[in-house]
Design a protein around this motif. Structure first.
Motif, PDB file in Angstrom:
ATOM      1  N   LEU A  35       0.827  -1.207   0.000  1.00  0.00           N
ATOM      2  CA  LEU A  35       0.000   0.000   0.000  1.00  0.00           C
ATOM      3  C   LEU A  35       0.861   1.258   0.000  1.00  0.00           C
ATOM      4  CD1 LEU A  35      -2.900  -0.825   2.489  1.00  0.00           C
ATOM      5  CD2 LEU A  35      -3.149  -0.187   0.082  1.00  0.00           C
ATOM      6  N   ARG A  36       1.981   1.202   0.729  1.00  0.00           N
ATOM      7  CA  ARG A  36       2.866   2.368   0.785  1.00  0.00           C
ATOM      8  C   ARG A  36       3.385   2.725  -0.608  1.00  0.00           C
ATOM      9  NH1 ARG A  36       5.331   4.649   5.051  1.00  0.00           N
ATOM     10  NH2 ARG A  36       4.922   2.815   6.371  1.00  0.00           N
ATOM     11  N   GLU A  37       3.763   1.706  -1.386  1.00  0.00           N
ATOM     12  CA  GLU A  37       4.246   1.949  -2.743  1.00  0.00           C
ATOM     13  C   GLU A  37       3.138   2.521  -3.629  1.00  0.00           C
ATOM     14  OE1 GLU A  37       7.613  -1.377  -3.664  1.00  0.00           O
ATOM     15  OE2 GLU A  37       5.625  -2.170  -3.113  1.00  0.00           O
ATOM     16  N   VAL A  38       1.947   1.986  -3.491  1.00  0.00           N
ATOM     17  CA  VAL A  38       0.829   2.464  -4.302  1.00  0.00           C
ATOM     18  C   VAL A  38       0.474   3.908  -3.952  1.00  0.00           C
ATOM     19  CG1 VAL A  38      -1.638   2.176  -4.746  1.00  0.00           C
ATOM     20  CG2 VAL A  38      -0.147   0.175  -4.715  1.00  0.00           C
ATOM     21  N   ILE A  39       0.371   4.197  -2.647  1.00  0.00           N
ATOM     22  CA  ILE A  39      -0.090   5.512  -2.206  1.00  0.00           C
ATOM     23  C   ILE A  39       0.973   6.589  -2.379  1.00  0.00           C
ATOM     24  CG2 ILE A  39      -0.848   6.852  -0.196  1.00  0.00           C
ATOM     25  CD1 ILE A  39      -2.224   4.294   0.808  1.00  0.00           C
ATOM     26  N   PHE A  40       2.209   6.293  -1.981  1.00  0.00           N
ATOM     27  CA  PHE A  40       3.224   7.346  -1.933  1.00  0.00           C
ATOM     28  C   PHE A  40       4.149   7.374  -3.150  1.00  0.00           C
ATOM     29  CE2 PHE A  40       1.914   6.852   2.473  1.00  0.00           C
ATOM     30  CZ  PHE A  40       1.725   8.169   2.835  1.00  0.00           C
ATOM     31  N   ASP A  41       4.367   6.236  -3.804  1.00  0.00           N
ATOM     32  CA  ASP A  41       5.214   6.233  -4.998  1.00  0.00           C
ATOM     33  C   ASP A  41       4.385   6.478  -6.265  1.00  0.00           C
ATOM     34  OD1 ASP A  41       7.316   5.707  -3.317  1.00  0.00           O
ATOM     35  OD2 ASP A  41       7.393   3.565  -3.749  1.00  0.00           O
ATOM     36  N   ILE A  42       3.386   5.635  -6.473  1.00  0.00           N
ATOM     37  CA  ILE A  42       2.558   5.784  -7.667  1.00  0.00           C
ATOM     38  C   ILE A  42       1.562   6.926  -7.499  1.00  0.00           C
ATOM     39  CG2 ILE A  42       0.875   4.632  -9.156  1.00  0.00           C
ATOM     40  CD1 ILE A  42       2.188   1.971  -8.341  1.00  0.00           C
ATOM     41  N   GLY A  43       0.922   6.983  -6.343  1.00  0.00           N
ATOM     42  CA  GLY A  43      -0.095   8.002  -6.105  1.00  0.00           C
ATOM     43  C   GLY A  43       0.448   9.368  -5.759  1.00  0.00           C
ATOM     44  N   GLY A  44       1.740   9.467  -5.491  1.00  0.00           N
ATOM     45  CA  GLY A  44       2.341  10.768  -5.207  1.00  0.00           C
ATOM     46  C   GLY A  44       2.099  11.287  -3.805  1.00  0.00           C
ATOM     47  N   GLY A  45       1.566  10.432  -2.919  1.00  0.00           N
ATOM     48  CA  GLY A  45       1.345  10.842  -1.535  1.00  0.00           C
ATOM     49  C   GLY A  45       0.032  11.582  -1.345  1.00  0.00           C
ATOM     50  N   MET A  46      -0.209  11.968  -0.099  1.00  0.00           N
ATOM     51  CA  MET A  46      -1.460  12.634   0.237  1.00  0.00           C
ATOM     52  C   MET A  46      -1.497  14.042  -0.343  1.00  0.00           C
ATOM     53  SD  MET A  46      -2.550  10.043   1.729  1.00  0.00           S
ATOM     54  CE  MET A  46      -4.168  10.695   2.110  1.00  0.00           C
ATOM     55  N   ARG A  47      -2.656  14.422  -0.814  1.00  0.00           N
ATOM     56  CA  ARG A  47      -2.820  15.733  -1.429  1.00  0.00           C
ATOM     57  C   ARG A  47      -2.600  16.841  -0.407  1.00  0.00           C
ATOM     58  NH1 ARG A  47      -8.381  15.886  -3.620  1.00  0.00           N
ATOM     59  NH2 ARG A  47      -7.547  14.375  -5.102  1.00  0.00           N
ATOM     60  N   GLY A  48      -1.795  17.813  -0.789  1.00  0.00           N
ATOM     61  CA  GLY A  48      -1.542  18.964   0.071  1.00  0.00           C
ATOM     62  C   GLY A  48      -0.719  18.649   1.303  1.00  0.00           C
ATOM     63  N   GLY A  49      -0.025  17.516   1.309  1.00  0.00           N
ATOM     64  CA  GLY A  49       0.810  17.149   2.451  1.00  0.00           C
ATOM     65  C   GLY A  49       0.039  16.711   3.673  1.00  0.00           C
ATOM     66  N   ALA A  50      -1.222  16.321   3.491  1.00  0.00           N
ATOM     67  CA  ALA A  50      -2.047  15.880   4.619  1.00  0.00           C
ATOM     68  C   ALA A  50      -1.548  14.536   5.156  1.00  0.00           C
ATOM     69  CB  ALA A  50      -3.507  15.766   4.193  1.00  0.00           C
TER      70      ALA A  50
END
Length: 222
Positions: A35-50
């Protein structure tokens, strides 16, 4: 094809990545990707640094809310998700940040699955409706701490007695969400504030004359 993935979950899987995340869309990854790879690598992390709060996996009846950061390193394969009480299901990944009201998320998905019920068995036909009404009382500020015990008991009853996975998984999503995010529920009841709503007072459910589910829509796709 079998060169990708894990020995027990070979190949790749397509996911629909959406929610409070920088990059949304359809992705295809090897089974076992975390999930970490999907969310933070592919997904670019949380919007607005949330701050990351939760991810709902597999569609409205696809399993439990995956909560807490210790689940971020969980591989997305059949065995790992089954152990966590979730499933890949339709491949939906709804990522939520700390501005999300988990009580409203429970109500949103409960409303959907309640309408999907075929009505054959009483636990699903009646139980999901009762859960939806109970969650609504938390949102509108009329619930007390005893309401949470009733929600837990009702959800447990539906999980144990519903004829099919629609009722069982919908109720399990509520009970797991309450277990993982009890603070969100208690804040509504004890202090009449919504943690996800940036300390906004309850009730936090908007009424739209067109019948549009405004809070649910904003919480999941803003």
């Amino acid at each position: 094809f079998r060169s990708f993935g894990t020995p027990t979950s070979p190949g790749t899987k397509a996911f629909a990545l959406t929610g409070n995340i920088s990059n949304t869309g359809l992705i295809e990854v090897p089974m076992g990707t975390t999930l970490r790879e999907v969310i933070f690598d592919i997904g670019g992390g949380m919007r607005g640094g949330a701050k990351f709060k939760a991810v709902q996996i597999g569609g409205p009846s696809g399993g439990c809310l995956t909560f807490a950061e210790d689940h971020l390193d969980m591989p997305l394969d059949f065995d790992s998700l089954k152990k966590a009480g979730a499933m890949i299901g339709s491949g939906g990944l709804v990522v939520m940040d700390d501005s999300t009201c988990m009580v409203e998320v429970a109500r949103f998905f409960m409303h959907f699955t309640q309408n999907e019920s075929c009505g054959k068995c009483v636990p699903c036909r009646i139980g999901l409706g009762q859960l939806s009404k109970l969650i609504a009382t938390v949102l509108d500020g009329t619930a007390d701490m005893g309401t949470l015990a009733i929600i837990e008991k009702t959800a447990r009853t539906v999980v144990n007695t519903a004829d099919c996975a629609i009722g069982r998984d919908a109720a399990r999503l509520v009970s797991d969400g309450l277990a993982g995010f009890r603070d969100d529920y208690e804040e509504h009841i004890l202090h009449h504030r919504c943690l996800g709503g940036m300390q906004n007072p309850v009730p936090c459910v908007a009424l739209c004359p067109a019948g549009v589910d405004i809070p649910g829509y904003v919480a999941l796709v803003k």
